[in-house]
Design a protein around this motif. Sequence first.
Motif, PDB file in Angstrom:
ATOM      1  N   ASP A  16       0.823  -1.206   0.000  1.00 18.78           N
ATOM      2  CA  ASP A  16       0.000   0.000   0.000  1.00 18.78           C
ATOM      3  C   ASP A  16       0.863   1.264   0.000  1.00 18.78           C
ATOM      4  OD1 ASP A  16       1.079  -0.155   2.513  1.00 18.78           O
ATOM      5  OD2 ASP A  16      -0.807   0.169   3.583  1.00 18.78           O
ATOM      6  N   GLY A  17       2.164   1.100  -0.300  1.00 20.29           N
ATOM      7  CA  GLY A  17       3.055   2.249  -0.213  1.00 20.29           C
ATOM      8  C   GLY A  17       3.966   2.437  -1.408  1.00 20.29           C
ATOM      9  N   ASN A  27      -1.654  -6.753  -5.474  1.00 20.54           N
ATOM     10  CA  ASN A  27      -2.788  -6.145  -4.777  1.00 20.54           C
ATOM     11  C   ASN A  27      -4.107  -6.781  -5.201  1.00 20.54           C
ATOM     12  OD1 ASN A  27      -1.472  -4.311  -3.101  1.00 20.54           O
ATOM     13  ND2 ASN A  27      -1.370  -2.739  -4.669  1.00 20.54           N
ATOM     14  N   LYS A  56      -0.077 -10.303   0.640  1.00 19.83           N
ATOM     15  CA  LYS A  56       0.114  -9.563   1.885  1.00 19.83           C
ATOM     16  C   LYS A  56       1.551  -9.086   2.079  1.00 19.83           C
ATOM     17  CE  LYS A  56      -3.560 -12.101   4.304  1.00 19.83           C
ATOM     18  NZ  LYS A  56      -4.458 -10.933   4.366  1.00 19.83           N
ATOM     19  N   SER A  64      -3.504   2.766  -6.895  1.00 17.69           N
ATOM     20  CA  SER A  64      -4.049   3.910  -6.176  1.00 17.69           C
ATOM     21  C   SER A  64      -5.200   3.520  -5.255  1.00 17.69           C
ATOM     22  CB  SER A  64      -4.534   4.999  -7.154  1.00 17.69           C
ATOM     23  OG  SER A  64      -5.616   4.517  -7.947  1.00 17.69           O
ATOM     24  N   GLN A  65      -5.925   2.471  -5.601  1.00 20.42           N
ATOM     25  CA  GLN A  65      -7.039   2.027  -4.760  1.00 20.42           C
ATOM     26  C   GLN A  65      -6.561   1.453  -3.446  1.00 20.42           C
ATOM     27  OE1 GLN A  65      -9.132  -0.689  -7.340  1.00 20.42           O
ATOM     28  NE2 GLN A  65     -10.454   0.911  -8.177  1.00 20.42           N
ATOM     29  N   ILE A  66      -5.313   0.964  -3.424  1.00 19.96           N
ATOM     30  CA  ILE A  66      -4.751   0.383  -2.210  1.00 19.96           C
ATOM     31  C   ILE A  66      -3.930   1.414  -1.442  1.00 19.96           C
ATOM     32  CG2 ILE A  66      -3.250  -1.427  -1.302  1.00 19.96           C
ATOM     33  CD1 ILE A  66      -5.806  -2.494  -2.506  1.00 19.96           C
ATOM     34  N   SER A  67      -3.216   2.267  -2.155  1.00 17.08           N
ATOM     35  CA  SER A  67      -2.312   3.226  -1.514  1.00 17.08           C
ATOM     36  C   SER A  67      -3.071   4.210  -0.645  1.00 17.08           C
ATOM     37  CB  SER A  67      -1.517   3.970  -2.576  1.00 17.08           C
ATOM     38  OG  SER A  67      -0.741   3.049  -3.358  1.00 17.08           O
TER      39      SER A  67
END
Length: 225
Positions: free
Chosen positions: A50-51, A160, A165, A222-225
């Motif tokens: 997420d980064g 993602n 994980k 972008s949906q995860i970040s």
Amino acid sequence: MARPDEARVEITPEVLLKAYALGIFPMAESADDPSLFWVEPEQRGIIPLDGLRISRRLARTIRSNKFEVHVDRDFDAVIDACAAPAAGRDSTWINKRIRKLYRALFDRRQCHTVEAWRDGKLVGGLYGVKIGAAFFGESMFHFERDASKVALAHLVARLNVGGFKLLDAQFTTAHLESMGAVEVSRVEYQNMLNKAVAAQAQFYCWPSDGVIDGGVVLQSISQIS
């Protein structure tokens, strides 16, 4: 921390997978050295899923589909390129035993490549090992600017979407740090690793024989970040 290769113990693909699940991985001193040694870093490099950092310029390159990105198309060409001399690197740790072991994992679909192609030529990419919901990045290369960064972005997007994980980078470099790689302690890494290898994820959440549009890749990140 390095653990010497025991000559009496054959390192098979099964042994290699068990080692990864315990947090250790093999390396060789050079391509000409037939021996291997086990490595368990005090500080582990990871890329938080997420980064991932994507610069505006890189985002434009991804969105333009300048590179055609495939997975698992040509493992031998990828590992050859990863082992080739490059700027700042005259030698490689990828020896014949490494090639044989990871080729065996690739044939079992437990090792994967992400490949950037342009005009019919392989110009960048990476390979790594999958166990459960963990992906262990082994090596990457580029022959054209941004090719390996685009491959990494495609990898993170796929991980993602597939429910992974952990993305293990082993060690951090300036190149990886610019894209969000960080170091974690051995204890912290082991906790993350245990949870990831016990979970399930799908590397082929997107078709293995298709090309994913760069816009979809950026949206998935972008949906995860």
